[in-house]
Design an enzyme around this catalytic site. Structure first.
Site, PDB file in Angstrom:
ATOM      1  N   ASP A  68      32.865  72.965 -62.431  1.00 52.60           N
ATOM      2  CA  ASP A  68      32.476  72.416 -61.130  1.00 52.60           C
ATOM      3  C   ASP A  68      31.045  71.881 -61.190  1.00 52.60           C
ATOM      4  O   ASP A  68      30.593  71.460 -62.254  1.00 52.60           O
ATOM      5  CB  ASP A  68      32.629  73.496 -60.048  1.00 52.60           C
ATOM      6  CG  ASP A  68      33.081  72.938 -58.716  1.00 52.60           C
ATOM      7  OD1 ASP A  68      32.261  72.269 -58.068  1.00 52.60           O
ATOM      8  OD2 ASP A  68      34.239  73.164 -58.321  1.00 52.60           O
ATOM      9  N   HIS A 294      29.110  72.837 -53.873  1.00 57.40           N
ATOM     10  CA  HIS A 294      30.563  72.923 -54.067  1.00 57.40           C
ATOM     11  C   HIS A 294      30.976  74.077 -54.975  1.00 57.40           C
ATOM     12  O   HIS A 294      31.845  74.885 -54.628  1.00 57.40           O
ATOM     13  CB  HIS A 294      31.035  71.582 -54.629  1.00 57.40           C
ATOM     14  CG  HIS A 294      32.508  71.373 -54.640  1.00 57.40           C
ATOM     15  ND1 HIS A 294      33.295  71.651 -55.734  1.00 57.40           N
ATOM     16  CD2 HIS A 294      33.343  70.895 -53.693  1.00 57.40           C
ATOM     17  CE1 HIS A 294      34.550  71.339 -55.458  1.00 57.40           C
ATOM     18  NE2 HIS A 294      34.605  70.883 -54.226  1.00 57.40           N
ATOM     19  N   SER A 480      39.932  71.628 -52.916  1.00 56.49           N
ATOM     20  CA  SER A 480      38.902  72.326 -53.701  1.00 56.49           C
ATOM     21  C   SER A 480      38.820  73.793 -53.326  1.00 56.49           C
ATOM     22  O   SER A 480      38.450  74.629 -54.145  1.00 56.49           O
ATOM     23  CB  SER A 480      37.531  71.694 -53.458  1.00 56.49           C
ATOM     24  OG  SER A 480      37.364  70.539 -54.219  1.00 56.49           O
TER      25      SER A 480
END
Length: 1282
Positions: A68, A294, A480
């Site tokens: 990520d 994220h 996600s």
């Protein structure tokens, strides 16, 4: 890109389930505990039930690799596991965006002082062990390590510069006022110049304020080996307000994170966490930060542990993780091939059990590419379970992204929202009565018929985020978030399997998940949205326990149309109208795949299964009843008969059941998707869908056979029958071979009943899906349905040439046009707005990458090919590299990685990019483009050594409109212009498109370049005609190949512009040629220098007091490597500089610059350029003389305690230099800035150094600090690492 979004309003987000799993709930209410639980949903997948029953199977023993944007090890809940172990075992920047070149090695002086790579004086801590005494140095602009969001915050908070500048402006204005009050009569020239200087200071400060661009502080890095480990210390003084903070000697040294699990924070202002890793024997330092929140959010969903509030725990609080940053900070947070490959290497090296990757992109080929090949190896050989997001491109079908939704070895996860999630996490007023898939969650099938989505999991959560966000957690939603939810659930299963001695295999885990998931929705085609359904950890665990003694097998499916060997697919997808008009027979091969370490004798040879084949609808899909399956696989045929189906979407399966153990459920499935389109037979071609009723989350799908001859659509959407506003997603998708799905999308909000119009291009003869969805949370709280009417009118102009290539000749191109559907207005428009110039590499360098992070699990070392290209811009322009072979593909390419850098002659980086190049604004000058390619196969890279990229430049003001004619001689004769006409079906018309006028071509376009633009033929019925073809509904590429220039073009220009005789011009050219050759002479040996001096004297006598010659002599002296005695060399430089100064009429030069020249006068501009060159030569000579005088003073001062004579000479020269490069300090800055900005060439370091000394002399420390930061941008010592 990351498959998530941060929610900013209730209108744009999704929710979850609080009571029965996916059950219909009425009068749903939350209390405090259910509210907290909804923020981190676990009940929906049975994780809470499983952990209550098995508290020690909470992920302990499972290790997850998070591919990520980089996990923050200081984030809430990510320090320890539920059993007290370190949560994060390693933090790695796989992208290389945080790499620092630390190959420069120095030793400290007696006081422990070293000169840092940035030029700062640093003191090392005397307690640091360094047996070798060698210190590796590097530096980094700290903003390069920060996200854009953090950088913007810091720029707002770092207001002190602006405050200081305003303070200095106020002082300067006050000084000017005091001067004006004291001196009312300015007849004295000295007073006049003094006032000008004060005004120039004010003007300079104001200009600096307007042009201020904070590039951020510079941090110095020092790396050394303490005898056991590589250690790292950073000097971060520039980040702190207090000069005593951030000193190198006060830094607590760090080592590679995996060794001591320690991290640092740059400063309290940024609150940004970082870790370090050292590679290549201390020559590369990796400073690892995250490039977005994220990854931390994803890691928190999967594994966060909050002992003070267990309801906020992640799904598997006992699991550990490693962070593999694949998002490149130089590209925002885009993943790169380099990052993906290094992440796989790290996952295998750390013996991870799981990979979670919440990233993805569209693809033109499913289950294909270099990364997919490496993933297959990792899954099959090393038994890693790979989980990934399906994508956020729904609600249309065929929207799953790569790699999660398109790769057989990866578990692709869709995003589910439950009533509890909606009420709690999303704060929806009236949550849905039952769970559903988020509207934007991507849907299958893939282009080759695979289901696409494997399972679903909660797609939203309030989870931890990095400390620099200045909050502990935030809400994000996307596939996600669904992927780590599923990954955490699988970690629970692996925890149990390891504890109970059950072999861990991604094959058995996937089978357990698929066969125990709870369906979401009641229709067969809902599987295309949710996969096999909402995963259930507890049920999957029971399945795994029951099947623990069975072989770990993956059933590979290959499907071919009977009689055809290609293409091979993973399912059956009948999408086009012709495929639905008859029965078809398909050959299906089922091949059991074992892990690479499986025993041939004990597992493969005895493998034999009696399979009962079942069809979900025997009337449509017929298959054999039984199949005996062995290790070598079997092939059987199935027949699909769609002829009696109605229009629309239909989904079926053929699946295999173990006759001896039917409880195992389907061992394999062959998905069969049929979209039977509606034919459009009426003329004009119009289709409408009336009175479609919508509630929150409802989707209507219509399939239309786009008529042949159609190229665009004009659509109208009318809504009525509702009260509160409604938000809709409107998508259309068409599938063409070897292309990414052709998708048009629009998100529209209707605040009241009204109509909206759309226009978009289509491909004639191909089925088009129209998907209209009311957003899942839109209209909640209202009990009224929204009614929608949707009307589509097809338009089209067929042409014999869609993409037009003008070959560089004067001949026009004939184009035939016809309307096949209805009358259309033919109004062609074409422009050329870009130029593409091809380049061959000047250098191709192939090397083996030295570090372990670039060694594949197979042991192969990755190779890198660096291609170097040089180009020059005569004027500033927006440019980007265009590489047709490589661009626009990350996952669907067999090449591992691509990256480029554009730098100037000072090594300043102006642009970086990968497979999605972007335009960058470059000033006039010379540049180097470096293209970096990676692969482990040397033969592939050898073939790329002569790769030709194009440098694409926007023409902007020089856009070239093209003309159309009705006659072939029109371009030459100038008659028969074609404007427009009306095409009638059945009647063809022709016209000619003319090449551009040669006089209109850009000056910089060379032979073989391409001028590129767009051509369109039709107009929207409801829009006025425009000149930009790209604004029309359909446009095609048009290009023009630039022919050779006229042979005598340059000669003619020079002869007409010159007023000198042929003899005079010849004499000047001979003189200039002699000086050019003289300047190229080497002076490596004493003999070379002797010859050089003889030639210098000869030229000086031939061309006495010719300034360019004398300046070249000075330049040659300065370039000598063998200078003998330093004082003698300095004296030679002083003598040469004096000759340059003596050759210039300084009074005439001063007089010229006191007057303004006419920029429109070509002759005056030439004189101005000559005088500017002379001014620069004067300033350079005085500057070099000053340096030489200072050098002599320094040497003699060391020997005899100082020299008054040299000091006086230096002061005298300094005053003369001040007159031209400094003068009165404010005026000097104005003149110097003019020299810097008028130069039009790459930045000259000496001018900026002069500027710095002027700023220091004035005392504007805030400006000198700012300029020193910019020096690292303008004049880096070397190019950065790839």
């Amino acid at each position: 890109m990351p498959c998530s979004s941060i929610e900013t309003s209730n209108q744009l987000c999704g929710g979850g389930d609080g009571g029965e799993v996916n059950g219909r709930l009425h009068n749903f209410k939350l209390n405090q505990s259910t509210f907290l639980a909804s923020l981190m949903p676990k009940k929906e997948i049975g994780a809470d039930r499983f952990i209550r029953s098995h508290p020690h199977y909470d992920g302990r023993g499972a290790l997850i690799a998070i591919f990520d944007s980089g996990v923050d090890p200081a984030a809430a809940g990510l320090q320890i596991t539920s059993d007290g172990k370190p949560k994060i075992l390693d933090v790695i920047d796989c992208s290389g965006s945080g790499d620092v070149d630390t190959s420069k090695v120095v030793k400290a002086d007696g006081d422990g002082r070293i000169c840092g790579a940035s030029g700062a004086s640093l003191v090392v801590n005397s307690s640091w062990k360094n047996p070798s005494g060698e210190w590796h140095l590097g530096y980094k602009l700290v903003y390069e390590l920060f996200t854009d969001t953090l950088t913007k915050r810091l720029k707002k908070e770092r207001k002190k510069w602006d405050e200081k500048n305003q303070e200095e402006i106020a002082k300067a204005v006050l000084h000017l006022d005091e001067f004006d009050q004291k001196h009312t009569n300015l007849e004295d020239p000295k007073l006049k110049r003094a006032r000008e200087d004060l005004q120039d200071r004010i003007d300079f400060l104001r200009k600096q304020g307007d042009s201020y661009d904070d590039k951020g502080p510079v941090i110095d890095a020092v790396v050394w080996h303490d005898g056991d480990l590589w250690r790292v210390a950073l000097d971060t003084q520039s980040l702190h307000d207090d000069p005593e903070c951030g000193k190198l000697a006060d830094f607590v040294p760090l080592t590679n994170y995996r060794i001591e699990h320690k991290y640092g924070i740059f400063s309290k202002l940024d609150a940004c966490t970082f870790v370090v890793n050292v590679y290549d024997e201390g020559n590369i330092l990796s400073i690892v930060t995250d490039c977005s929140p994220h990854a931390t959010h994803v890691a928190g969903i999967a594994t966060a542990f909050h002992p003070e509030e267990p309801l906020l725990n992640g799904v598997a609080p006992g699991a550990q993780l490693i962070s593999c940053k694949i998002g490149d900070a130089r590209l925002g947070s885009m993943e790169t091939g380099t990052g993906l490959t290094r992440a796989l290497i790290a996952a295998v090296e750390h013996k991870c059990d799981l990979i979670n990757m919440s990233y993805g992109e569209p693809t033109l080929l499913p289950d294909y590419g270099r990364f997919v090949d490496l993933v297959n190896e990792v899954v099959n050989k090393y038994r890693l379970t790979f989980v990934s997001s399906a994508g956020n491109s729904g609600p249309a079908l065929n929207t799953v992204g790569a790699p999660g939704g398109t790769s057989s070895s990866i578990i692709g996860v869709g995003a589910y929202v439950s009533p509890a999630m909606a009420a709690g996490a999303h704060s929806v007023v009236d949550p849905p009565p039952e769970g559903l898939e988020y509207t934007w969650s991507s849907r299958g099938p893939t282009a080759d018929g695979d289901l696409g989505v494997c399972i679903s999991a909660p797609g939203g959560a309030v989870a931890p985020v990095p400390t620099w966000t200045l909050q502990a957690r935030m809400l994000m939603n996307g596939t996600s978030m669904a992927s780590p939810s599923a990954c955490g659930g699988i970690a629970l299963l692996i925890s149990a399997m390891k504890a109970e001695g059950i072999p861990v295999s991604p094959y058995s885990i996937r089978k357990a998940l698929e066969n125990t998931s709870i369906p979401v929705g009641g229709l067969p085609q809902d599987k295309l949205t949710t996969g096999q359904g909402l995963m259930q950890v507890d049920l999957a665990y029971e399945y795994i326990q029951k099947s623990r003694h069975l072989s770990c097998v993956f059933y590979q499916i290959k499907v071919n149309r009977s009689g055809k060997s290609t293409p091979t697919s993973r399912g059956i997808y009948l999408r086009e109208a012709t495929a639905c008009q008859q029965s078809t027979e398909w050959a299906v091969q089922v091949e059991p795949k074992f892990h690479d370490d499986a025993s041939k004798l004990e597992e493969m040879v005895p493998f034999e299964e009696c399979i009962e084949l079942r069809s979900s609808d025997n009337a449509i899909v017929r298959a054999p009843e039984f199949l005996l399956l062995t290790n070598n696989g079997r092939t059987f045929n199935i027949v699909v008969d769609p002829t009696h189906l109605g229009d629309g979407l239909h989904y079926y399966e053929v699946y295999g059941i173990d006759c001896k153990a039917p409880w195992r459920g389907p061992l394999f499935r062959i998905p069969i998707t049929i979209t039977k389109p509606k034919a459009v037979l009426n003329r004009p071609p119009l289709v409408s869908f009336s009175k479609m009723s919508f509630l929150p989350g409802h989707i209507e799908r219509r399939y239309i056979e786009v008529p042949l001859g159609a190229s665009w659509v004009e659509a109208t959407m009318r809504t009525y029958g509702f009260d509160t506003s409604r938000r809709f997603y409107v998508d259309t998708v068409q599938i063409c071979p070897l292309k990414r799905p052709i998708k048009w999308e629009s998100a529209v909000t209707f605040s009241s009943p009204t109509a909206k119009s759309f226009a978009f291009s289509v491909v004639g003869g191909q089925t088009m899906e129209l998907a209209i969805a009311q957003f899942w949370s839109s209209g909640m709280g209202s009990h009224e349905s929204a009614i929608v009417d949707f009307e589509i009118v097809f338009h089209g102009i067929g042409v014999n040439r869609t993409e037009v290539v003008l070959d560089g000749s004067e001949a026009p191109i004939r184009i035939e046009a016809e309307a096949l559907l209805a009358s259309e207005k033919l109004a062609p428009t074409a422009t050329l707005n870009k130029i593409r110039v091809p380049y061959r590499p000047s250098e191709a360098k192939l090397c083996t990458l030295p570090t372990s992070r670039d060694t594949l699990p197979s042991g192969k070392q990755i190779l890198a090919l660096t291609l170097t290209y040089h180009f020059k811009l005569e004027d500033g322009a927006e440019v980007k590299p265009h590489i047709p072979l490589l661009n626009n593909r990350i996952y669907d390419t067999k090449f591992e990685s691509q990256f480029y850098m554009i730098s100037d002659t000072n090594k300043r980086i102006y642009a970086v990019g990968d497979c999605y190049p972007k335009y960058s604004k470059l000033p006039k000058g010379e540049y180097t483009l470096q293209l970096y390619l990676r692969h482990d196969n040397v033969q592939y890279l050898e073939k790329m050594k002569q790769l030709v990229p194009f440098l694409e430049r926007k023409l902007e003001k020089d856009i070239i409109p093209l003309n159309f004619f009705s006659e072939p001689d029109g371009p030459v004769m100038g008659n028969g212009t074609f404007k427009s006409s009306v095409l009638v079906p059945g009647k063809m018309e022709s016209f000619y498109i003319s090449p551009p006028n040669k006089d209109k071509l850009p000056k910089s376009c060379s032979q073989g370049s391409l001028l590129v633009g767009a051509i369109s033929h039709g107009k929207l019925s409801y829009v006025e005609e425009g000149e930009n073809p790209q604004k029309n509904p359909v446009s095609y590429q048009i290009s023009y190949v630039v022919p050779p220039s006229k042979i005598d073009e340059d000669k003619g220009k020079s002869s007409s512009a010159s007023t000198k005789s042929v003899g005079e011009r010849l004499e000047e050219e001979v003189r200039d040629a002699k000086i050019k050759v003289f300047g190229s002479l080497k002076q490596d040996t004493d003999e070379d220098q002797s010859e050089w001096e003889k030639l210098a004297q000869s030229l000086k006598s031939e061309y006495p007091k010719y300034t360019p010659l004398l300046a070249k002599i000075l330049e040659s002296l300065l370039s000598r490597s063998n200078t003998g005695g330093k004082i003698d060399h300095y004296e030679e430089v002083i003598s040469a500089a004096n000759e340059v100064v003596g050759s210039i009429n300084i009074d005439e030069l001063a007089k010229f610059f006191s007057l303004k020249s006419d920029p429109e006068d070509e002759g005056a501009e030439k004189i101005k350029k000559k005088m500017e060159t002379t001014r620069d030569q004067l300033a350079e000579a005085l500057y070099q003389k000053g340096l030489a005088l200072a050098g002599i003073e320094s040497i003699k001062g060391e020997k005899s305690g100082g020299s008054d004579i040299q000091s006086d000479l230096f002061e005298e020269n300094f005053k003369e230099l001040t007159k031209w490069a400094r003068g009165r300090l404010g005026t000097a800055l104005k003149v110097l800035n003019g020299m810097i900005h008028d130069d039009g060439e790459p930045a000259k370091k000496k001018l900026y150094e002069l500027k710095l000394s002027l700023l220091d002399d004035i005392g504007w420390t805030h400006l000198s600090t700012y300029e020193r930061q910019w020096m690292h941008v303008r004049f880096p010592p070397s190019l950065p690492l790839f």
